[in-house]
Design an enzyme around this catalytic site. Structure first.
Site, PDB file in Angstrom:
ATOM      1  N   ASP A  10      16.293 -26.212 -18.533  1.00  0.00           N
ATOM      2  CA  ASP A  10      15.103 -25.400 -18.321  1.00  0.00           C
ATOM      3  C   ASP A  10      14.538 -25.068 -19.710  1.00  0.00           C
ATOM      4  OD1 ASP A  10      13.281 -23.476 -17.044  1.00  0.00           O
ATOM      5  OD2 ASP A  10      14.601 -21.969 -17.914  1.00  0.00           O
ATOM      6  N   ASP A  12      11.649 -22.066 -20.613  1.00  0.00           N
ATOM      7  CA  ASP A  12      11.367 -20.659 -20.901  1.00  0.00           C
ATOM      8  C   ASP A  12      12.581 -19.795 -20.615  1.00  0.00           C
ATOM      9  OD1 ASP A  12       8.701 -20.953 -21.779  1.00  0.00           O
ATOM     10  OD2 ASP A  12       8.011 -21.131 -19.719  1.00  0.00           O
ATOM     11  N   GLU A  19       9.529 -15.773 -23.086  1.00  0.00           N
ATOM     12  CA  GLU A  19       8.779 -14.979 -22.116  1.00  0.00           C
ATOM     13  C   GLU A  19       8.022 -13.808 -22.737  1.00  0.00           C
ATOM     14  OE1 GLU A  19       7.929 -16.006 -19.469  1.00  0.00           O
ATOM     15  OE2 GLU A  19       9.495 -17.217 -18.516  1.00  0.00           O
ATOM     16  N   GLY A  53       2.458 -19.820 -14.289  1.00  0.00           N
ATOM     17  CA  GLY A  53       1.531 -18.846 -14.860  1.00  0.00           C
ATOM     18  C   GLY A  53       0.311 -18.578 -14.002  1.00  0.00           C
ATOM     19  N   ARG A  56       1.344 -16.675 -11.004  1.00  0.00           N
ATOM     20  CA  ARG A  56       1.684 -15.295 -11.380  1.00  0.00           C
ATOM     21  C   ARG A  56       0.423 -14.441 -11.471  1.00  0.00           C
ATOM     22  NH1 ARG A  56       4.839 -16.429 -15.955  1.00  0.00           N
ATOM     23  NH2 ARG A  56       6.269 -17.203 -14.359  1.00  0.00           N
ATOM     24  N   HIS A  77      -5.820 -19.115 -17.581  1.00  0.00           N
ATOM     25  CA  HIS A  77      -4.526 -19.706 -17.895  1.00  0.00           C
ATOM     26  C   HIS A  77      -4.634 -20.665 -19.066  1.00  0.00           C
ATOM     27  CE1 HIS A  77      -0.831 -22.192 -16.946  1.00  0.00           C
ATOM     28  NE2 HIS A  77      -0.361 -20.963 -17.036  1.00  0.00           N
ATOM     29  N   LYS A  80      -4.861 -18.522 -22.109  1.00  0.00           N
ATOM     30  CA  LYS A  80      -3.534 -17.965 -22.397  1.00  0.00           C
ATOM     31  C   LYS A  80      -2.648 -19.007 -23.060  1.00  0.00           C
ATOM     32  CE  LYS A  80       0.898 -17.803 -21.014  1.00  0.00           C
ATOM     33  NZ  LYS A  80       1.787 -18.931 -20.653  1.00  0.00           N
ATOM     34  N   THR A 118       9.202 -25.433 -15.002  1.00  0.00           N
ATOM     35  CA  THR A 118       7.973 -25.150 -14.275  1.00  0.00           C
ATOM     36  C   THR A 118       6.836 -24.809 -15.230  1.00  0.00           C
ATOM     37  OG1 THR A 118       8.655 -22.842 -13.977  1.00  0.00           O
ATOM     38  CG2 THR A 118       9.171 -24.366 -12.201  1.00  0.00           C
ATOM     39  N   ASN A 123       2.535 -26.327 -22.897  1.00  0.00           N
ATOM     40  CA  ASN A 123       3.408 -25.301 -23.465  1.00  0.00           C
ATOM     41  C   ASN A 123       4.727 -25.889 -23.936  1.00  0.00           C
ATOM     42  OD1 ASN A 123       1.566 -23.259 -23.052  1.00  0.00           O
ATOM     43  ND2 ASN A 123       2.522 -22.496 -21.178  1.00  0.00           N
ATOM     44  N   ASP A 177      18.287 -19.852 -17.051  1.00  0.00           N
ATOM     45  CA  ASP A 177      18.408 -18.446 -17.446  1.00  0.00           C
ATOM     46  C   ASP A 177      18.070 -17.496 -16.310  1.00  0.00           C
ATOM     47  OD1 ASP A 177      15.418 -16.946 -18.370  1.00  0.00           O
ATOM     48  OD2 ASP A 177      15.483 -19.017 -17.658  1.00  0.00           O
TER      49      ASP A 177
END
Length: 245
Positions: A10, A12, A19, A53, A56, A77, A80, A118, A123, A177
């Site tokens: 994974d 993030d 995060e 994102g 969210r 997004h 961001k 995800t 990013n 995580d």
């Protein structure tokens, strides 16, 4: 006995503590767009229950009665992500303890490496370029949020990574995580090492093969939260092989 052939990570919270930088980038995007929102640490911890994102933001807007359109959310997004990428390129995010060491150990041992996240490919590449430079090419497979129809905790992202690796789950280990990430990996049949992050330390990780505060380093072992790890031991390939053997 199964032979360990690949490690699937994974991103993030797992490769790096990203995060908090994402939270700051969301807030900056809201400010630049003239929106009256600022997500606190506690609020963002709650919102992380929604993966993705855009998803969210949509959940948050719906919860506060904001009728911002899907197209406007997508533009927010993108803004961001630009802010986040600039911060990452500026060196404000680093790999978590033990990650760089384990990746190099795995590469030298001929272990195959993959990513199942995800987050967006944009990013992901921003983080890898900033923290690893050209070494990020060690990841043979990279499945991102844009490559799947359903995000974690659905297992699709891990199933696609396994398909692209051409390996069964019993020959691989996942690294996560969060509880949602663990569920995704577990549903794909993967045994999982969990290193809880700043925003997931309160999660429950019952199905995990091992839960440690980090991967640790020689002479600086992690705190063991769940599972077996010899005293004064860091997580290396010998430990990982023992989890699948």
């Amino acid at each position: 006995m199964s032979e360990l052939k690949a490690l699937i990570f994974d991103v993030d919270g797992t490769l790096a503590e990203t995060e908090e930088q994402h939270r700051l980038a969301f807030n900056a995007a809201f400010h630049d767009a003239g929106l009256p929102y600022e997500w606190s640490v506690d609020r963002y911890r709650e919102l992380l229950g929604v993966t993705g994102g855009k998803q969210r933001m949509a959940a948050f807007f719906a919860g506060v009665g904001d009728t911002t359109s899907p197209a406007a959310i997508a533009e927010l997004h993108r803004a961001k992500n630009r802010i986040y990428a600039e911060a990452v390129a500026d060196g404000q995010v680093r790999l978590r303890t033990g990650i760089a060491r384990l990746l190099m150990e795995a590469r030298e041992a001929g272990m195959r490496l993959a990513i199942a996240t995800t987050t967006s490919r944009e990013n992901l590449l921003a983080l890898l370029h900033a923290t690893m430079g050209s070494a990020h090419r060690i990841f043979e497979v990279m499945v991102t949020g844009g490559d799947v129809a359903v995000l974690k905790p659905d297992p699709e992202v891990y199933l696609k990574a396994l398909t692209q690796l051409g390996l069964p789950a019993e020959n691989c280990l996942a690294f996560e995580d969060s509880a949602a990430g663990l569920e995704s990996a577990t549903r794909a049949g993967l045994r999982t090492v969990v290193t809880p992050s700043l925003y997931t330390s309160h999660h429950r990780f019952g199905p995990a093969a091992l839960v440690v505060s980090s991967l640790g380093e020689p002479g600086s072992p992690p705190r063991v939260c769940q599972g077996g790890l010899a005293p004064d031991t860091h997580v290396d390939l010998a430990v990982l092989r023992g989890l699948v053997g």
